[in-house]
Motif scaffolding. Structure first.
Motif, PDB file in Angstrom:
ATOM      1  N   GLU A  49       7.499 147.185  20.181  1.00 17.97           N
ATOM      2  CA  GLU A  49       8.433 146.074  19.846  1.00 17.97           C
ATOM      3  C   GLU A  49       9.329 145.972  21.143  1.00 17.97           C
ATOM      4  OE1 GLU A  49      10.527 146.964  16.182  1.00 17.97           O
ATOM      5  OE2 GLU A  49       8.687 147.446  15.091  1.00 17.97           O
ATOM      6  N   PHE A  50       9.833 147.151  21.868  1.00 15.33           N
ATOM      7  CA  PHE A  50      10.785 146.745  22.679  1.00 15.33           C
ATOM      8  C   PHE A  50      10.206 145.863  23.935  1.00 15.33           C
ATOM      9  CE2 PHE A  50      13.218 150.755  21.541  1.00 15.33           C
ATOM     10  CZ  PHE A  50      13.539 150.434  20.385  1.00 15.33           C
ATOM     11  N   ALA A  51       8.817 146.506  24.118  1.00 16.39           N
ATOM     12  CA  ALA A  51       8.136 145.759  25.404  1.00 16.39           C
ATOM     13  C   ALA A  51       7.952 144.301  24.917  1.00 16.39           C
ATOM     14  CB  ALA A  51       6.834 146.734  25.385  1.00 16.39           C
ATOM     15  N   ALA A  52       7.620 143.886  23.685  1.00 20.01           N
ATOM     16  CA  ALA A  52       7.441 142.771  23.417  1.00 20.01           C
ATOM     17  C   ALA A  52       8.870 141.730  23.665  1.00 20.01           C
ATOM     18  CB  ALA A  52       7.014 142.469  21.920  1.00 20.01           C
ATOM     19  N   LYS A  53       9.965 142.228  23.328  1.00 17.33           N
ATOM     20  CA  LYS A  53      11.174 141.477  23.503  1.00 17.33           C
ATOM     21  C   LYS A  53      11.386 141.449  24.777  1.00 17.33           C
ATOM     22  CE  LYS A  53      13.306 143.214  19.185  1.00 17.33           C
ATOM     23  NZ  LYS A  53      13.669 141.968  18.552  1.00 17.33           N
ATOM     24  N   LEU A  54      10.994 142.440  25.849  1.00 17.68           N
ATOM     25  CA  LEU A  54      11.192 142.191  27.261  1.00 17.68           C
ATOM     26  C   LEU A  54      10.410 141.282  27.765  1.00 17.68           C
ATOM     27  CD1 LEU A  54      11.762 146.005  28.303  1.00 17.68           C
ATOM     28  CD2 LEU A  54      13.366 144.362  28.104  1.00 17.68           C
ATOM     29  N   ARG A  55       9.125 141.319  27.398  1.00 22.13           N
ATOM     30  CA  ARG A  55       8.175 140.237  27.806  1.00 22.13           C
ATOM     31  C   ARG A  55       8.885 138.982  27.636  1.00 22.13           C
ATOM     32  NH1 ARG A  55       3.976 142.546  25.810  1.00 22.13           N
ATOM     33  NH2 ARG A  55       3.307 143.719  27.557  1.00 22.13           N
ATOM     34  N   ARG A  56       8.899 138.765  26.440  1.00 24.05           N
ATOM     35  CA  ARG A  56       9.511 137.198  25.795  1.00 24.05           C
ATOM     36  C   ARG A  56      10.699 136.746  26.734  1.00 24.05           C
ATOM     37  NH1 ARG A  56       8.358 139.101  20.417  1.00 24.05           N
ATOM     38  NH2 ARG A  56      10.335 139.824  20.216  1.00 24.05           N
ATOM     39  N   GLY A  57      11.615 137.820  27.164  1.00 26.35           N
ATOM     40  CA  GLY A  57      12.782 137.429  27.939  1.00 26.35           C
ATOM     41  C   GLY A  57      12.575 137.422  29.507  1.00 26.35           C
ATOM     42  N   ARG A  58      11.392 137.661  29.788  1.00 28.65           N
ATOM     43  CA  ARG A  58      11.310 137.994  31.342  1.00 28.65           C
ATOM     44  C   ARG A  58      11.314 136.528  32.146  1.00 28.65           C
ATOM     45  NH1 ARG A  58       5.347 140.422  31.981  1.00 28.65           N
ATOM     46  NH2 ARG A  58       4.343 138.465  30.994  1.00 28.65           N
ATOM     47  N   PRO A  59      11.722 136.637  33.375  1.00 26.85           N
ATOM     48  CA  PRO A  59      11.587 135.064  34.004  1.00 26.85           C
ATOM     49  C   PRO A  59      10.033 134.499  34.095  1.00 26.85           C
ATOM     50  CG  PRO A  59      12.982 136.680  35.172  1.00 26.85           C
ATOM     51  CD  PRO A  59      12.209 137.403  34.322  1.00 26.85           C
ATOM     52  N   LYS A  60       9.820 133.521  34.506  1.00 24.10           N
ATOM     53  CA  LYS A  60       8.743 132.727  34.664  1.00 24.10           C
ATOM     54  C   LYS A  60       7.880 133.458  35.870  1.00 24.10           C
ATOM     55  CE  LYS A  60       6.233 128.382  35.875  1.00 24.10           C
ATOM     56  NZ  LYS A  60       6.518 126.995  36.058  1.00 24.10           N
ATOM     57  N   PRO A  61       6.664 133.825  35.598  1.00 26.15           N
ATOM     58  CA  PRO A  61       5.904 134.744  36.840  1.00 26.15           C
ATOM     59  C   PRO A  61       5.906 133.826  38.009  1.00 26.15           C
ATOM     60  CG  PRO A  61       4.362 134.091  35.023  1.00 26.15           C
ATOM     61  CD  PRO A  61       5.892 133.807  34.523  1.00 26.15           C
ATOM     62  N   GLY A  62       5.609 134.626  39.094  1.00 24.43           N
ATOM     63  CA  GLY A  62       5.247 133.945  40.400  1.00 24.43           C
ATOM     64  C   GLY A  62       3.880 133.219  40.298  1.00 24.43           C
ATOM     65  N   ASP A  63       3.499 132.249  41.377  1.00 28.51           N
ATOM     66  CA  ASP A  63       2.380 131.590  41.302  1.00 28.51           C
ATOM     67  C   ASP A  63       1.179 132.100  41.814  1.00 28.51           C
ATOM     68  OD1 ASP A  63       3.198 131.222  43.676  1.00 28.51           O
ATOM     69  OD2 ASP A  63       3.702 129.085  43.559  1.00 28.51           O
ATOM     70  N   THR A  64       1.404 133.381  42.353  1.00 28.74           N
ATOM     71  CA  THR A  64       0.154 134.103  42.757  1.00 28.74           C
ATOM     72  C   THR A  64      -0.227 135.219  41.886  1.00 28.74           C
ATOM     73  OG1 THR A  64       0.479 133.068  45.123  1.00 28.74           O
ATOM     74  CG2 THR A  64      -0.863 135.033  44.769  1.00 28.74           C
ATOM     75  N   TRP A  65      -1.185 135.295  41.339  1.00 26.47           N
ATOM     76  CA  TRP A  65      -1.540 136.311  40.710  1.00 26.47           C
ATOM     77  C   TRP A  65      -2.648 137.509  41.204  1.00 26.47           C
ATOM     78  CZ3 TRP A  65      -2.540 133.949  35.186  1.00 26.47           C
ATOM     79  CH2 TRP A  65      -1.183 133.312  34.842  1.00 26.47           C
ATOM     80  N   HIS A  66      -2.300 138.620  41.396  1.00 26.30           N
ATOM     81  CA  HIS A  66      -3.459 139.607  41.937  1.00 26.30           C
ATOM     82  C   HIS A  66      -3.786 140.329  40.665  1.00 26.30           C
ATOM     83  CE1 HIS A  66      -1.697 139.340  46.007  1.00 26.30           C
ATOM     84  NE2 HIS A  66      -0.716 138.892  45.573  1.00 26.30           N
ATOM     85  N   LEU A  67      -5.077 140.476  40.677  1.00 28.42           N
ATOM     86  CA  LEU A  67      -6.111 141.263  39.656  1.00 28.42           C
ATOM     87  C   LEU A  67      -6.837 142.189  40.246  1.00 28.42           C
ATOM     88  CD1 LEU A  67      -5.649 138.049  38.924  1.00 28.42           C
ATOM     89  CD2 LEU A  67      -7.198 138.410  37.053  1.00 28.42           C
ATOM     90  N   ASP A  68      -6.847 143.208  39.523  1.00 30.94           N
ATOM     91  CA  ASP A  68      -7.412 144.465  39.818  1.00 30.94           C
ATOM     92  C   ASP A  68      -7.856 145.121  38.545  1.00 30.94           C
ATOM     93  OD1 ASP A  68      -8.673 146.150  41.706  1.00 30.94           O
ATOM     94  OD2 ASP A  68      -7.232 147.625  41.465  1.00 30.94           O
ATOM     95  N   LYS A  69      -9.036 146.348  38.863  1.00 31.50           N
ATOM     96  CA  LYS A  69      -9.334 147.015  37.672  1.00 31.50           C
ATOM     97  C   LYS A  69      -9.643 148.713  38.393  1.00 31.50           C
ATOM     98  CE  LYS A  69     -13.483 145.971  39.094  1.00 31.50           C
ATOM     99  NZ  LYS A  69     -12.674 145.990  40.414  1.00 31.50           N
TER     100      LYS A  69
END
Length: 236
Positions: free
Chosen positions: A61-81
């Motif tokens: 629940e706390f993580a979801a609240k933080l996720r909704r309120g965070r700023p817009k992400p940057g325009d370059t995404w780095h993906l890894d696994k």
């Protein structure tokens, strides 16, 4: 007159204590018994099983609240696994971060083929409601197949040397995996890491890019948001 401490419905401990226990568990590499001991030193008697219940219920629940309120992400995404061995079976933790190192989302899956990559791309887009201008990945061909279908207009750069941001973001996960003596199931890993990546990252700004004064302001703002989202707004 001083008002009574805010509480969550069905819980006898004040919201401040519950949120503090969740904060300790996710921000530091502590076990549930470690958190129990820290609270006991402060005169708060609660079992590690109760703390486990708090972290399981309120962490997401706390993580979801933080996720909704965070700023817009940057325009370059780095993906890894990276691989996770769960009960002797190999699984893969997919992770995306923006160019600032902010974790966008994670997904635990049993495969790393094109279908798994496409599922992760769709999860990212559904959660963020936003498309990047560029993605950076390693040379795994599954990324290219998923990108052509889900993000056909986005530039794609493949390089093992440009993806350090995503690779470095796995380090907190590895520490917790060792401390927890591996994850017990894919569901447990997904539930814990979804909350952990958001809460941990909220209190870990990119300090090397900040002056001391900027870092202090960012840290104070992180605590202000945490108190607001976990006590003032969430509790009734």
């Amino acid at each position: 007159m001083t008002s009574d401490p805010a509480t969550y419905p069905g819980h006898r401990f004040p919201a401040e204590i519950i949120s503090h226990a969740v904060w300790l568990y996710h921000v530091f590499s502590l076990s549930l018994r470690d958190v129990e001991l820290i609270l006991a030193e402060r005169g708060i008697t609660v079992t590690h099983e109760s703390i486990r219940s708090w972290c399981r219920k309120f962490g997401a629940e706390f993580a979801a609240k933080l996720r909704r309120g965070r700023p817009k992400p940057g325009d370059t995404w780095h993906l890894d696994k990276v691989f996770l061995r769960i009960n002797g079976v190999l699984h893969y933790l997919w992770r995306a971060v923006d160019q600032h190192g902010v974790v966008l989302d994670i997904l635990v899956q049993g495969r790393r083929n094109g279908s798994a990559a496409k599922r992760f791309f769709k999860r990212l887009l559904a959660g963020l409601k936003y498309k990047p201008k560029r993605i950076v990945t390693d040379g795994l061909r599954s990324y290219g197949a998923a990108k052509r279908e889900v993000l056909p207009d986005v530039r794609h750069r493949t390089s093992r040397y440009l993806n350090n941001r995503a690779e470095n973001s796995h380090r907190p996960t590895r520490r917790r995996e060792r401390q927890m003596q591996r994850f017990k199931s894919p569901k447990q890993a997904q539930r814990f890491l979804s909350a952990h990546s958001m809460i941990y990252g909220h209190f870990r700004p990119r300090r090397h890019l900040m002056t001391a004064a900027q870092h202090q302001r960012a840290r104070a703002e992180a605590f202000r948001i945490w108190r607001q989202e976990t006590c003032a707004r969430a509790a009734v």
